[in-house]
Write an enzyme that holds these catalytic residues in place. Structure first.
Site, short mmCIF file in Angstrom:
data_model
loop_
_atom_site.label_atom_id
_atom_site.label_comp_id
_atom_site.label_asym_id
_atom_site.label_seq_id
_atom_site.Cartn_x
_atom_site.Cartn_y
_atom_site.Cartn_z
CD1 TRP A 95 -2.26 -2.19 1.67
CD2 TRP A 95 -3.00 -1.12 -0.16
NE1 TRP A 95 -3.28 -2.92 1.12
CE2 TRP A 95 -3.76 -2.31 0.01
CE3 TRP A 95 -3.29 -0.30 -1.25
CZ2 TRP A 95 -4.79 -2.68 -0.87
CZ3 TRP A 95 -4.31 -0.67 -2.13
CH2 TRP A 95 -5.04 -1.85 -1.92
CG ASP A 132 -3.64 3.98 3.73
OD1 ASP A 132 -4.74 3.82 4.30
OD2 ASP A 132 -3.28 3.34 2.73
CE LYS A 160 -9.20 -2.97 3.34
NZ LYS A 160 -8.08 -2.17 2.87
C1 LIG Z 1 -7.56 -1.68 1.60
C2 LIG Z 1 -6.47 -0.67 1.68
C3 LIG Z 1 -6.33 0.35 0.71
C4 LIG Z 1 -7.22 0.44 -0.49
O1 LIG Z 1 -8.46 0.88 -0.09
P1 LIG Z 1 -9.59 1.21 -1.18
O2 LIG Z 1 -10.64 1.80 -0.28
O3 LIG Z 1 -9.98 -0.07 -1.81
O4 LIG Z 1 -9.03 2.19 -2.14
C5 LIG Z 1 -5.33 1.27 0.88
N1 LIG Z 1 -4.50 1.21 1.94
C6 LIG Z 1 -4.60 0.25 2.88
C7 LIG Z 1 -3.64 0.25 4.04
C8 LIG Z 1 -5.60 -0.72 2.77
O5 LIG Z 1 -5.70 -1.67 3.72
#
Ligand SMILES: *Cc1c(COP(=O)(O)O)cnc(C)c1O
Length: 359
Positions: free
Chosen positions: A102, A171, A195
């Site tokens: 990521w 993030d 999540k």
């Molecule tokens: C799942 C995830 C993403 C991507 O998320 P989307 O909402 O599908 O764009 C980005 N960063 C992390 C750490 C994630 O777990």
């Protein structure tokens, strides 16, 4: 019908009681004669739902008043672009830490908009470590410092908050709400909802207000955090049902006793599973001990030829979505808030049984 244990990395398990409330509200929300999905986002009813969701979230995370809370769309992935468009001046530079898949995507997107300095990378260690703080090469003039507190695919988590001079951008897609966090340490926190927050389709941004208003002229209005903040996240139609459901999840967390209670449960869940993995020579987790994720636990079998059988039989035993990310293979158990401790106990029992039969 029985609901099974779901270890999916995302979209992930939701609390059963939240789904029950949503079911009861589905056709006729609070006796108003319509469902939340059919309400105007400008109606008193829906504005109330959105305000309550924000108030609950502010209370859970103790978000200071000088931070705006934004409910957006486009996922965490669109924030990979929104972050530089809002914070990185033309010709400017930003620091990024590379701790996994990521991080890499955020870095690649950042590079479209300016100079990205990768302050440190764990790629040569196959992303099994966090580069030590004293190895980071920070730029003097970084507009911000970006990192990924929990790498969902590699299962690597920071159990500390970096101290850097530039505004900290995180993030938090796969760790937010899993434990208390000192929001005041951050410039920006963002997270896709699917999540630990609610269903897919909603993206959360928490931003220190003094960072608003720095966006580039070319920043699309829909990506400009200031526009969202000035319009209570309703510049256009928000994902109303996803926001309503997130509000129910926040209320569920409050009833449970808040994030320190949740953190204790999450710590126990992860500790048990890692202990089971470490206690056998049949299973292994590659991540250095101090950086193991509490939310996403990847593990491998000593004999990868058994992977398929493990996945088939675990699925048949009612343990869903245990396959690792398509880029790394193996297994991964995601232990988000809505995954009960009993699910982890059932997984461990299955793993021990599988080892006895195949070890
Ligand atoms: C799942 C995830 C993403 C991507 O998320 P989307 O909402 O599908 O764009 C980005 N960063 C992390 C750490 C994630 O777990």
């Amino acid at each position: 019908m029985t609901r099974l244990y779901n270890f999916c990395a995302g979209p992930a398990a939701l609390p059963e009681s939240v789904l029950e409330t949503a079911r009861d509200d589905m056709l006729n929300w609070h006796g108003r004669g319509l469902s939340v999905m059919e309400m105007s986002h400008r109606s008193t009813e829906f504005v109330g739902i959105a305000e309550q969701a924000e108030a609950s979230l502010r209370s859970l995370l103790a978000i200071p008043d000088d931070y705006a809370v934004l409910f957006l769309q486009g996922g965490a992935s669109l924030q990979f672009s929104a972050v530089p468009l809002n914070l990185l001046p033309e010709g400017g530079c930003a620091d990024y830490l590379n701790t996994g898949q990521w991080s890499k995507k955020a870095i690649a997107e950042g590079k479209r908009f300016g100079t990205v300095n990768v302050a440190a990378s764990a790629e040569s260690n196959n992303f099994s470590t966090i580069p030590p703080r004293d190895s980071w090469q920070l730029s003097a003039d970084a507009a911000y410092f970006h990192y990924t507190p929990n790498e969902t695919i590699g299962g690597v988590e920071f159990h500390w908050v970096p101290e850097v001079a530039a505004p900290l951008v995180a993030d938090m897609s796969s760790t937010i709400l899993s434990r208390p966090v000192d929001v005041s340490r951050f410039g920006v926190i963002y997270a896709g909802a699917q999540k630990n927050i609610g269903p897919a389709g909603l993206t959360l941004v928490i931003v220190r207000r003094e960072l608003l208003g720095r966006s580039r002229a070319a920043c699309p209005v829909m990506l400009d955090w200031k526009t969202a903040a000035e319009n209570d996240s309703m510049y256009n139609t928000p994902p109303t049902f996803a926001l309503y459901l997130a509000g129910l999840v926040f209320a569920w967390l409050q009833e449970l006793g808040g994030l320190s209670v949740m953190a204790e449960i999450n710590r126990r869940k992860a500790e048990k599973l890692y202990a089971a993995i470490d206690g056998s020579s049949f299973y292994a987790n590659p991540v250095e001990l101090p950086s193991r994720s509490q939310m996403n636990v990847p593990f491998t079998l000593a004999d990868a030829n058994l992977d398929k059988l493990f996945l088939q039989q675990s699925n048949a035993a009612g343990l869903l979505n245990l396959s690792g990310h398509r880029s790394v293979g193996g297994m991964r158990a995601s232990l988000y808030n809505a995954v009960p401790e009993a699910a982890v106990d059932a997984l461990i029992a299955f793993m021990q049984d599988f080892e006895q039969r195949n070890g």
